[in-house]
Enzyme design. Structure first.
Site, PDB file in Angstrom:
ATOM      1  N   TYR A   1      -2.640  -1.561  -6.405  1.00 19.65           N
ATOM      2  CA  TYR A   1      -1.853  -0.325  -6.198  1.00 19.65           C
ATOM      3  C   TYR A   1      -0.946  -0.086  -7.375  1.00 19.65           C
ATOM      4  CZ  TYR A   1      -3.169  -0.314  -1.190  1.00 19.65           C
ATOM      5  OH  TYR A   1      -3.838  -0.285   0.021  1.00 19.65           O
TER       6      TYR A   1
HETATM    7  N1  LIG Z   1      -7.045  -0.802   3.144  1.00 15.33           N
HETATM    8  C1  LIG Z   1      -7.284   0.252   2.420  1.00 15.33           C
HETATM    9  O1  LIG Z   1      -8.361   0.405   1.828  1.00 15.33           O
HETATM   10  C2  LIG Z   1      -6.231   1.326   2.312  1.00 15.33           C
HETATM   11  C3  LIG Z   1      -6.581   2.596   1.807  1.00 15.33           C
HETATM   12  C4  LIG Z   1      -5.584   3.564   1.734  1.00 15.33           C
HETATM   13  C5  LIG Z   1      -4.290   3.257   2.147  1.00 15.33           C
HETATM   14  N2  LIG Z   1      -3.986   2.017   2.605  1.00 15.33           N
HETATM   15  C6  LIG Z   1      -2.613   1.668   3.051  1.00 15.33           C
HETATM   16  O2  LIG Z   1      -2.182   2.669   3.949  1.00 15.33           O
HETATM   17  C7  LIG Z   1      -0.974   3.259   3.496  1.00 15.33           C
HETATM   18  C8  LIG Z   1      -0.926   4.698   3.885  1.00 15.33           C
HETATM   19  O3  LIG Z   1      -2.002   5.387   3.293  1.00 15.33           O
HETATM   20  P1  LIG Z   1      -1.916   6.919   2.889  1.00 15.33           P
HETATM   21  O4  LIG Z   1      -0.806   7.134   1.919  1.00 15.33           O
HETATM   22  O5  LIG Z   1      -3.284   7.336   2.551  1.00 15.33           O
HETATM   23  O6  LIG Z   1      -1.556   7.514   4.288  1.00 15.33           O
HETATM   24  P2  LIG Z   1      -0.886   8.615   5.117  1.00 15.33           P
HETATM   25  O7  LIG Z   1       0.075   7.868   5.964  1.00 15.33           O
HETATM   26  O8  LIG Z   1      -1.977   9.373   5.750  1.00 15.33           O
HETATM   27  O9  LIG Z   1      -0.154   9.613   4.121  1.00 15.33           O
HETATM   28  C9  LIG Z   1       1.047   9.296   3.534  1.00 15.33           C
HETATM   29  C10 LIG Z   1       1.611  10.522   2.865  1.00 15.33           C
HETATM   30  O10 LIG Z   1       1.866  11.521   3.819  1.00 15.33           O
HETATM   31  C11 LIG Z   1       3.034  12.233   3.490  1.00 15.33           C
HETATM   32  N3  LIG Z   1       4.019  12.062   4.580  1.00 15.33           N
HETATM   33  C12 LIG Z   1       4.555  10.896   5.030  1.00 15.33           C
HETATM   34  N4  LIG Z   1       5.424  11.144   6.037  1.00 15.33           N
HETATM   35  C13 LIG Z   1       5.429  12.461   6.216  1.00 15.33           C
HETATM   36  C14 LIG Z   1       6.123  13.322   7.113  1.00 15.33           C
HETATM   37  N5  LIG Z   1       6.999  12.844   8.010  1.00 15.33           N
HETATM   38  N6  LIG Z   1       5.885  14.644   7.026  1.00 15.33           N
HETATM   39  C15 LIG Z   1       5.003  15.140   6.132  1.00 15.33           C
HETATM   40  N7  LIG Z   1       4.332  14.393   5.241  1.00 15.33           N
HETATM   41  C16 LIG Z   1       4.528  13.067   5.298  1.00 15.33           C
HETATM   42  C17 LIG Z   1       3.582  11.614   2.205  1.00 15.33           C
HETATM   43  O11 LIG Z   1       3.134  12.382   1.080  1.00 15.33           O
HETATM   44  P3  LIG Z   1       4.111  12.565  -0.188  1.00 15.33           P
HETATM   45  O12 LIG Z   1       4.449  11.187  -0.637  1.00 15.33           O
HETATM   46  O13 LIG Z   1       3.249  13.307  -1.159  1.00 15.33           O
HETATM   47  O14 LIG Z   1       5.292  13.318   0.314  1.00 15.33           O
HETATM   48  C18 LIG Z   1       2.971  10.239   2.225  1.00 15.33           C
HETATM   49  O15 LIG Z   1       2.829   9.679   0.962  1.00 15.33           O
HETATM   50  C19 LIG Z   1      -0.966   2.995   1.995  1.00 15.33           C
HETATM   51  O16 LIG Z   1       0.329   3.022   1.466  1.00 15.33           O
HETATM   52  C20 LIG Z   1      -1.588   1.625   1.921  1.00 15.33           C
HETATM   53  O17 LIG Z   1      -0.618   0.642   2.188  1.00 15.33           O
HETATM   54  C21 LIG Z   1      -4.942   1.047   2.715  1.00 15.33           C
END
Ligand SMILES: NC(=O)c1ccc[n+]([C@@H]2O[C@H](COP(=O)([O-])OP(=O)(O)OC[C@H]3O[C@@H](n4cnc5c(N)ncnc54)[C@H](OP(=O)(O)O)[C@@H]3O)[C@@H](O)[C@H]2O)c1
Length: 301
Positions: A38
């Site tokens: 990451y």
């Molecule tokens: N195992 C794997 O292969 C894998 C793959 C992907 C992710 N992950 C893990 O899962 C975590 C989450 O993944 P993701 O970032 O794809 O997921 P997500 O939870 O679907 O999206 C997170 C994004 O949504 C927005 N957000 C968060 N809270 C919000 C709210 N209250 N209102 C409106 N928008 C909001 C933010 O965007 P902005 O920052 O642009 O504001 C945030 O960065 C990662 O950090 C990682 O640790 C694991």
């Protein structure tokens, strides 16, 4: 909930990442999710998230390490900067050892609590991977081993492979809305019904990443990812239940995830303390069982 730290140190500058971790800690969250790659695709080297967490732990004194559950992932770090996932370090015995030592150094700790295989490695025998991971448990470098992005077939194979320490958890892509079956999510693998039943059968903890679909449930500037659609029944359920509990639609999704029968831990991505607050309020709101059932039905209508 697990706090997703994928962009900490890249898109989320270190001071802002610290503010998120501080706020999460103050609220009572204790589970930090990172990986050893990451976020190399976001103008990073792949070191940034682990290093940010390491710096935050160091800034909070020696006792902090034992206060939090640290999860990292190995296997999907490109061998050289500039390479992609097709040139990942993988899960051979030697690659596992190198990657774990590097992660521990970046995190500045002597062990992690959960060590995931990040993506499948079809070029290494599962026996070798599981044996190498088990050795890490025996040496105390990780408390437990887990996996991410496995198909049902590969999960079954892994669980049938004799191992001193089996996988205890599975982290897959999961949200309220499901993509059309033909959608190419690669390298992500969904937590579908088949995988979920296997988890129940084998007592694996389920974790769901990308639960908020990057904010698409609530933000006009975030369209649903390709392959996803919001039908009228799902839209009505999310909105009406949200109004009842004073939650926005994304919060309803998180709250539902932790209350449904096939419980799972949402791995929520955040970039501000306000987003941490919103996620925490969601997972600590108890939806009643008829609302959970309503959401479940509307999801498939
Ligand atoms: N195992 C794997 O292969 C894998 C793959 C992907 C992710 N992950 C893990 O899962 C975590 C989450 O993944 P993701 O970032 O794809 O997921 P997500 O939870 O679907 O999206 C997170 C994004 O949504 C927005 N957000 C968060 N809270 C919000 C709210 N209250 N209102 C409106 N928008 C909001 C933010 O965007 P902005 O920052 O642009 O504001 C945030 O960065 C990662 O950090 C990682 O640790 C694991």
């Amino acid at each position: 909930m697990a706090l997703g730290t994928m962009y900490f140190g890249t898109q989320v500058p270190r001071n802002q990442a610290f503010a998120c971790l501080n706020h999460a800690y103050e609220l009572g969250a204790r589970f930090w999710d990172t990986a050893n790659n990451y976020a190399f695709w976001a103008n990073g080297t792949g070191n940034e998230s682990e290093e940010t967490i390491g710096a935050w732990l160091a800034a909070n004194g020696t006792g902090m390490r034992d206060e939090v559950t640290l999860a990292t992932k190995i296997g999907a770090r490109p061998r050289s900067l500039g390479d992609g996932l097709d040139a990942s370090m993988g899960l051979s015995r030697r690659a596992i050892r190198t990657q774990v030592q590097d992660s521990l150094r970046r995190l500045d700790v002597d062990h992690v609590d959960v060590l995931y295989t990040h993506i499948d490695d079809a070029n290494t025998a599962l026996e070798e991977t599981l044996d190498a991971l088990s050795q890490l448990v025996d040496e105390g470098l990780t408390r437990t081993i887990a996996s991410s992005n496995l198909t049902a077939a590969r999960l079954t194979e892994a669980l049938e492979t004799p191992s001193a320490h089996p996988y205890t958890a599975l982290q897959q892509r999961f949200s309220y809305l499901e993509p059309a079956p033909s959608t190419d999510l690669s390298p992500h693998v969904l937590l579908d019904d088949e995988v979920s039943s296997l988890c129940s059968e084998l007592n694996l903890t389920r974790l769901g990443y990308s639960p908020l679909l990057s904010g698409a449930y609530t933000r006009a500037d975030r369209p649903l990812p390709e392959g996803y659609e919001m039908g009228p029944a799902a839209s009505a359920a999310l909105t009406e239940i949200g109004n009842k509990y004073r939650l926005d639609r994304g919060q309803v999704v998180l709250s539902w995830m932790v209350r449904r029968r096939e419980k799972l831990i949402p791995v929520v991505g955040v970039s501000t303390p306000e987003q941490v607050q919103s996620a925490w309020e969601a997972v600590t709101t108890t939806l009643n069982s008829s609302d959970v059932e309503w959401l479940e039905r509307a999801r498939h209508e």
